[in-house]
Design an enzyme around this catalytic site. Structure first.
Site, PDB file in Angstrom:
ATOM      1  N   ILE A 194       0.831  -1.201  -0.080  1.00 22.56           N
ATOM      2  CA  ILE A 194      -0.071  -0.058   0.007  1.00 22.56           C
ATOM      3  C   ILE A 194       1.045   1.115  -0.027  1.00 22.56           C
ATOM      4  O   ILE A 194       1.766   1.391   0.574  1.00 22.56           O
ATOM      5  CB  ILE A 194      -0.903  -0.087   1.393  1.00 22.56           C
ATOM      6  CG1 ILE A 194      -1.856  -1.035   1.376  1.00 22.56           C
ATOM      7  CG2 ILE A 194      -1.618   1.338   1.366  1.00 22.56           C
ATOM      8  CD1 ILE A 194      -2.429  -1.292   2.644  1.00 22.56           C
ATOM      9  N   CYS A 195       0.592   2.190  -0.885  1.00 16.87           N
ATOM     10  CA  CYS A 195       1.265   3.294  -0.972  1.00 16.87           C
ATOM     11  C   CYS A 195       1.184   4.082   0.161  1.00 16.87           C
ATOM     12  O   CYS A 195       0.102   4.661   0.754  1.00 16.87           O
ATOM     13  CB  CYS A 195       1.054   4.091  -2.220  1.00 16.87           C
ATOM     14  SG  CYS A 195       1.689   5.946  -2.095  1.00 16.87           S
ATOM     15  N   ILE A 196       2.319   4.504   0.944  1.00 21.66           N
ATOM     16  CA  ILE A 196       2.218   5.533   2.299  1.00 21.66           C
ATOM     17  C   ILE A 196       1.622   6.699   1.986  1.00 21.66           C
ATOM     18  O   ILE A 196       0.545   7.134   2.948  1.00 21.66           O
ATOM     19  CB  ILE A 196       3.533   5.441   2.865  1.00 21.66           C
ATOM     20  CG1 ILE A 196       3.278   5.866   4.241  1.00 21.66           C
ATOM     21  CG2 ILE A 196       4.643   6.066   2.215  1.00 21.66           C
ATOM     22  CD1 ILE A 196       4.498   5.662   5.158  1.00 21.66           C
TER      23      ILE A 196
END
Lengths: 134, 102, 130
Positions: free
Chosen positions: C77-79
């Protein structure tokens, strides 16, 4: 690490959705990987680099100036489709003058925006190895 | 070096299919998934554009998406091939590159 | 063949999360390697463990989680996108001084560099979005 041709295809106007902003965020991170990076502005994507963007009336951050910083990250191939501009009643004069400095030519300022025909755009898209669409 | 173009928007609502057709090159493959599957049905206002594309490109539709929208396979344009998810994967392997027209 | 898959929309709102799941399953069944699945934009919502759809509906987040466990998948998941949308793992939640975390098992939070690395390392990158 191997070098690949990365293409970021932008087909949506800014602000109505988050895609333009988050596309730009990927491009900025990707610059650190020393890959061959190109951006394509097709259809409503051309509005992303329209000059004179003013978001005062909508309470959102105007991120258009960030495109001017791309040259510092050696991202200087911003292909804009001529037909997409024309269909929207726009010309190259409606776009921000995004520049980059060529290290090999005594830091001469050169335009990053390259207006190409639809046929040329098709060829450019076909040359890529990894295409992200936003 | 062929490209697989993946389109997931109804051609009657958005311009993704139109834009894809204008940029796809000879020998490329076009796969219609999700709402774009309705574009495979013959007799529509865009069927002519799809038939024109079939002259030098291959066109596919994801069968599950077509069925989900109540469209039977016997209604699709001649020449369009129906694939399942396994066929979708094969298309991404057969074509060196993919571009999604989101 | 080695794939990186990018998922750009949340579950239920758009079919793209379902399509991506089916695609990844089909690729694994054919013996391909999924190098990474990267979740961006609203796609980060595929990784929440706090979702309770009606009993007769599919549980997309759980399906990703199960698939990750079964095949040792790298679900990232992209932070930056996650922080905007309220997706936090325990470490990040603590760092931000928040009172909860909500990432389902099998996902991890990391940077956009993971997407680019996937593009470099994989034979194919396939994008699912809206």
């Amino acid at each position: 690490m191997a070098t690949k041709k990365f293409m970021y295809v932008n087909r949506k106007a800014p602000y109505g959705t988050v895609y333009a902003l988050e596309s730009l965020e990927v491009v900025l991170i990707a610059a650190a990987f020393e890959q061959e990076v190109s951006l394509a502005f097709i259809d409503d994507g051309v509005y992303q680099i329209a000059k004179g963007q003013n978001t005062d009336g909508i309470g959102m951050k105007n991120f258009s100036s960030t495109y001017n910083a791309l040259g510092d990250y050696e991202v200087n191939k911003l292909y804009v489709e001529k037909e997409s501009l024309e269909e929207r009643g726009l010309t190259a004069d409606d776009l921000m003058p995004i520049m980059w400095e060529d290290e090999d030519e005594d830091w001469a300022e050169k335009p990053s925006v390259r207006i190409v025909s639809r046929a040329e755009m098709a060829d450019i898209l076909a040359e890529q190895e990894v295409t992200y669409s936003f | 070096m062929s490209m697989l173009h993946i389109v997931n928007k109804s051609p009657f609502e958005r311009n993704a299919m139109d834009s894809c057709l204008k940029h796809a090159r000879e020998g490329d493959a076009i796969l219609m998934i999700e709402d774009a599957a309705v574009g495979a049905v013959d007799g529509s206002t865009i069927a002519g554009d799809i038939k024109a594309a079939l002259a030098d490109k291959t066109v596919y539709v994801l069968g599950g998406d077509l069925a989900a929208r109540g469209m039977s396979e016997d209604r699709i344009i001649d020449g369009i091939k129906v694939v399942d998810y396994a066929g979708f994967v094969d298309l991404t392997v057969e074509n060196e590159k993919t571009q999604s027209w989101v | 063949m080695k794939f990186t898959v990018m998922v750009n929309e949340g579950p239920y709102q758009h079919q793209s999360a379902d399509t991506a799941l089916h695609f990844v399953r089909a690729a694994l069944e054919k013996g391909h390697e999924i190098f990474r699945v990267f979740f961006y934009h609203d796609g980060v919502n595929n990784g929440t463990r706090i979702a309770v759809p009606p009993k007769d509906d599919r549980l997309i987040q759980q399906e990703w989680s199960n698939l990750a466990k079964e095949h040792d998948l790298d679900l990232v998941i992209c932070i930056a996108a996650a922080q905007r949308r309220g997706l936090m793992d325990a470490a990040e939640s603590k760092r931000q001084g928040l009172d909860a975390d909500n990432i389902i098992e099998g996902f991890r939070i990391s940077g956009l560099g993971q997407l680019i690395e996937g593009g470099i390392q994989s034979d194919r990158t396939v994008v699912f979005g809206d």
